[in-house]
Write a protein that holds these residues in place. Structure first.
Motif, short mmCIF file in Angstrom:
data_model
loop_
_atom_site.label_atom_id
_atom_site.label_comp_id
_atom_site.label_asym_id
_atom_site.label_seq_id
_atom_site.Cartn_x
_atom_site.Cartn_y
_atom_site.Cartn_z
N PHE A 103 19.28 -2.15 22.82
CA PHE A 103 19.52 -1.03 21.91
C PHE A 103 19.22 -1.41 20.46
CE2 PHE A 103 21.43 1.15 25.41
CZ PHE A 103 21.29 2.48 25.09
N VAL A 104 19.53 -2.64 20.09
CA VAL A 104 19.20 -3.08 18.74
C VAL A 104 17.69 -3.04 18.54
CG1 VAL A 104 19.19 -5.04 17.15
CG2 VAL A 104 21.27 -4.47 18.42
N LEU A 105 16.95 -3.47 19.56
CA LEU A 105 15.48 -3.47 19.47
C LEU A 105 14.94 -2.05 19.29
CD1 LEU A 105 12.62 -4.72 19.80
CD2 LEU A 105 12.93 -4.38 22.28
N VAL A 106 15.28 -1.16 20.19
CA VAL A 106 14.65 0.17 20.16
C VAL A 106 15.18 1.03 19.02
CG1 VAL A 106 14.00 0.20 22.60
CG2 VAL A 106 16.27 1.01 21.93
N ASN A 113 13.15 5.54 15.75
CA ASN A 113 14.45 6.03 15.28
C ASN A 113 14.32 7.41 14.66
OD1 ASN A 113 16.79 6.42 13.48
ND2 ASN A 113 17.32 4.33 14.07
N ALA A 114 13.33 7.59 13.78
CA ALA A 114 13.15 8.87 13.09
C ALA A 114 12.86 10.00 14.07
CB ALA A 114 12.03 8.77 12.07
N TYR A 115 12.03 9.69 15.08
CA TYR A 115 11.70 10.73 16.06
C TYR A 115 12.83 10.94 17.06
CZ TYR A 115 7.00 10.51 14.14
OH TYR A 115 5.94 10.56 13.28
N GLY A 116 13.95 10.28 16.82
CA GLY A 116 15.15 10.54 17.62
C GLY A 116 15.79 11.87 17.30
N PHE A 117 15.44 12.44 16.14
CA PHE A 117 16.01 13.76 15.81
C PHE A 117 14.98 14.70 15.19
CE2 PHE A 117 16.62 11.04 12.17
CZ PHE A 117 16.39 11.85 11.08
N ASN A 235 0.61 0.45 7.89
CA ASN A 235 1.21 1.31 8.90
C ASN A 235 1.70 0.51 10.10
OD1 ASN A 235 0.70 3.61 7.41
ND2 ASN A 235 -1.22 4.08 8.44
N LEU A 236 0.99 -0.53 10.45
CA LEU A 236 1.40 -1.36 11.59
C LEU A 236 2.75 -2.03 11.33
CD1 LEU A 236 -1.94 -3.11 12.65
CD2 LEU A 236 -0.91 -1.01 13.54
N VAL A 237 3.04 -2.27 10.07
CA VAL A 237 4.35 -2.82 9.69
C VAL A 237 5.39 -1.71 9.64
CG1 VAL A 237 5.63 -3.98 7.86
CG2 VAL A 237 3.29 -4.71 8.40
N ALA A 238 5.00 -0.57 9.07
CA ALA A 238 5.95 0.52 8.86
C ALA A 238 6.52 1.06 10.16
CB ALA A 238 5.28 1.65 8.07
N ILE A 239 5.75 1.02 11.24
CA ILE A 239 6.22 1.55 12.52
C ILE A 239 7.50 0.85 12.97
CG2 ILE A 239 5.68 1.65 15.00
CD1 ILE A 239 2.82 2.11 14.29
N PHE A 240 7.58 -0.46 12.72
CA PHE A 240 8.69 -1.24 13.27
C PHE A 240 9.69 -1.73 12.22
CE2 PHE A 240 4.99 -1.98 16.09
CZ PHE A 240 5.46 -1.28 17.19
N GLY A 241 9.30 -1.76 10.97
CA GLY A 241 10.21 -2.28 9.96
C GLY A 241 10.23 -3.80 9.94
N VAL A 291 2.25 5.64 19.48
CA VAL A 291 2.39 5.44 20.92
C VAL A 291 2.53 3.97 21.29
CG1 VAL A 291 1.25 7.56 21.65
CG2 VAL A 291 -0.12 5.52 21.23
N ILE A 292 2.07 3.06 20.43
CA ILE A 292 2.19 1.64 20.78
C ILE A 292 3.65 1.19 20.80
CG2 ILE A 292 -0.10 1.12 19.84
CD1 ILE A 292 1.31 -0.28 17.48
N ALA A 293 4.54 1.99 20.22
CA ALA A 293 5.96 1.62 20.21
C ALA A 293 6.52 1.54 21.63
CB ALA A 293 6.76 2.63 19.38
N ILE A 294 6.02 2.36 22.54
CA ILE A 294 6.56 2.36 23.90
C ILE A 294 6.16 1.09 24.66
CG2 ILE A 294 6.64 3.60 26.10
CD1 ILE A 294 8.06 5.01 23.74
N PRO A 295 4.87 0.78 24.81
CA PRO A 295 4.55 -0.48 25.51
C PRO A 295 5.08 -1.71 24.79
CG PRO A 295 2.58 0.48 24.51
CD PRO A 295 3.65 1.52 24.44
N LEU A 296 5.11 -1.68 23.44
CA LEU A 296 5.61 -2.84 22.72
C LEU A 296 7.12 -3.01 22.87
CD1 LEU A 296 3.48 -2.97 19.45
CD2 LEU A 296 3.54 -4.61 21.34
N ALA A 297 7.85 -1.92 23.08
CA ALA A 297 9.29 -2.04 23.35
C ALA A 297 9.50 -2.78 24.67
CB ALA A 297 9.93 -0.66 23.39
N ILE A 298 8.69 -2.43 25.67
CA ILE A 298 8.80 -3.10 26.97
C ILE A 298 8.39 -4.56 26.85
CG2 ILE A 298 7.93 -3.13 29.34
CD1 ILE A 298 7.49 -0.09 29.08
N ILE A 299 7.26 -4.81 26.22
CA ILE A 299 6.74 -6.18 26.08
C ILE A 299 7.71 -7.05 25.29
CG2 ILE A 299 4.95 -7.51 24.88
CD1 ILE A 299 2.98 -5.26 25.69
#
Length: 555
Positions: A103-106, A113-117, A235-241, A291-299
């Motif tokens: 949960f901390v990761l995702v 997080n932003a697209y959570g709402f 942008n590649l940095v901004a996606i994940f913080g 969209v890379i957030a999904i496979p990268l969350a798993i990886i």
């Protein structure tokens, strides 16, 4: 495959859901959300900018709740659904010991997080990307009729979310070309295409306006390394913080140990390479690569379970990320606590001022598909975006919003303080200048048609066709014409008045639902070698509109 969720997982999932619900209720809409809310007021199988999934979400949520929560409710469901699907896509039995780090990761992934709402096309794109990857994984173990149909439905929902979904499907296919010999894989494609037929029909009925805009008519600019390619890496940095180094480290350390992992890697690297190349042509927006957030969350989560040191650092830095994100989320609601002025601030207050001053008077904004729906949402008034030749087409260009305002008294926000009858000031200092028009009449849908490409010959008579799509005639005396010259990047550089003559000089008006031929000469451009031109129309003294397509000039 066990999918029973641990109790701590359900508790944390419930906490995330409640946080997002509270945020949804308290946070004013952002402009894009208002635009998609406007979509949902007239449900269709497609819209100018996007497929219809985002409108469907808002329509469904609005049946259950009013206001902002109605707009965002389904996004809250999809958000926690995304977390669940990512979780069940991971087979490692050790994962039950890593629920909190998961949960901390995702939750620390900034845009996830932003697209959570927020309700944007990327919200369902993320959920259905996760769902498609999960169904693909099941399909690899069980290539059956059942999973073929389920995967086909997931692909259809993915494509109904956003056109970028095609990249997800293509890169997964490229990771496993054996699928081309699998009859059930072809069945999945057939199911997806069958479900997508209504959108194909909508595109055909609207002259493929969405595809045409995104591929051919969208304005661009000259290549700028800082804004384009360097901006892409930002942008590649901004996606994940702050956790981005550990996430990309996990990616680089992961090998194609099985077909599903190979698909994850192909998807991430495929999207990264595709948009890196695109960055040499145009500015890549952050959400395009989300969209890379999904496979990268798993990886990344897999790698965290293999490497305790990485797990500890993701946990520590992720908590810092979460603290920053939550602070910024509070700032979305409370302007005084926000370190920056954000688009959630001030619009609701100005809408209340406008409503108090002008009541139900329709509102017209020039060149603003953002303000028009925002103030429609918060005032309840009819609104319209009057798009001129220097702007871009949008949903207001193809729907019936213009028709509703004809021959009414309207408040026209021209932005001209010298002609204004009334003004309203936002908390950031921006001012809306409005003038009243007692009898508003416009013909934005008149279409100018020129056969091209065409040589730039200013002494030669050319044919101009004007199509009147209205059910009433349009008097020529109400119209003026100009030629707008555009650069290679489809930016209007200068516009010059012209005076077309009807081929039949007895014609005084444009007949309804008919096309009339005119002759005209291209004026001498006030720029060096324009790449395109467009014939525009001014109706009743309003700014020249977006009435024709860009016609290429030959040299």
């Amino acid at each position: 495959m066990k999918t029973k969720l641990p109790r701590i997982f359900l508790l944390l999932l419930g906490a995330v859901f409640l946080i997002n619900m509270l945020q949804s209720y308290c946070t004013p809409l952002i402009f894009d959300e208002a635009y998609y809310w406007y979509y949902a007021q007239n449900m269709a199988w497609g819209y100018f900018d996007h497929p219809p999934m985002v409108a469907f979400m808002i329509k469904l949520g609005s049946f259950l709740f009013d206001g902002e929560l109605g707009v965002r409710f389904v996004s809250c469901i999809f958000s926690v659904g995304t977390f669940v699907v990512i979780w069940i896509s991971i087979d490692n039995p050790k994962k039950r010991n890593y629920v909190v780090p998961f949960f901390v990761l995702v939750f620390s992934m900034a845009l996830l997080n932003a697209y959570g709402f927020f309700t944007l096309p990327d919200t369902p794109l993320l959920f259905f990307t996760a769902l498609f990857l999960y169904t693909y994984k099941r399909f690899l173990f069980d290539s059956s009729l059942r999973w073929a149909i389920i995967m086909g439905l997931a692909m259809a929902c993915l494509m109904y979310s956003k056109y970028h979904a095609a990249l997800v499907i293509v890169f997964v296919l490229l990771s496993n070309l054996k699928l081309l010999a699998n009859k059930y894989a072809w069945l999945s494609v057939f199911v997806a295409l069958f479900c997508y037929i209504p959108h194909f029909i909508w595109l055909y009925q609207h002259d493929f306006v969405t595809i045409s805009y995104h591929l051919f008519d969208r304005p661009n600019a000259a290549y700028d390394f800082q804004k384009y390619t360097l901006g892409y890496f930002v942008n590649l940095v901004a996606i994940f913080g702050l956790t981005f180094p550990l996430i990309y480290l996990s990616l680089f350390k992961t090998r194609s140990s099985d077909t599903f992992t190979k698909a994850l890697l192909y998807l991430v690297y495929g999207v990264l390479i595709f948009f890196f190349i695109s960055s040499f042509n145009r500015r890549v927006q952050t959400q395009w690569i989300i969209v890379i957030a999904i496979p990268l969350a798993i990886i990344t989560f897999r790698y965290m379970m293999q490497n305790e040191k990485v797990n500890q650092w993701v946990f520590r830095i992720g908590l810092v990320n979460i603290a920053i994100i939550l602070y910024l989320r509070v700032g979305l609601v409370n302007e005084e606590l926000s370190p920056i002025y954000y688009e959630t601030h001030g619009n609701k207050a100005v809408a209340e001022q406008i409503k108090a001053e002008v009541g139900d008077t329709p509102l017209i904004f020039i060149n603003s598909y953002r303000n028009a729906p925002m103030f429609a949402f918060y005032t309840g008034n009819d609104t319209y975006s009057l798009n001129n030749a220097y702007y871009r087409r949008n949903q207001y260009s193809i729907d019936d919003s213009e028709l509703k305002l004809q021959h009414q008294k309207v408040l026209y926000f021209s932005g001209n303080p010298k002609k204004s009858d009334i003004s309203f000031t936002k908390s950031n200092g921006g001012t809306f200048y409005g003038e009243f028009i007692e009898d508003f009449e416009s013909f934005r849908k008149l279409e100018t048609i020129v056969d091209g490409p065409m040589p730039l010959e200013t002494d030669k008579e050319q044919i101009l066709k004007i199509y009147n799509p209205y059910d009433r005639p349009v008097a020529l005396k109400k119209l003026r014409f100009n030629v707008a010259y555009l650069t290679d990047f489809k930016k209007v550089e200068n516009a010059i008045l012209i005076y077309p003559k009807p081929v039949d000089d007895k014609i005084l008006s444009l007949p309804p639902n008919d096309t009339i031929n005119f002759t005209f000469k291209l004026p001498e451009p006030k720029m060096v070698e324009p790449a395109y031109f467009r014939v525009s129309i001014s109706d009743n003294g309003l700014p020249f509109g977006l009435n024709g397509k860009n016609t290429e000039l030959l040299y």
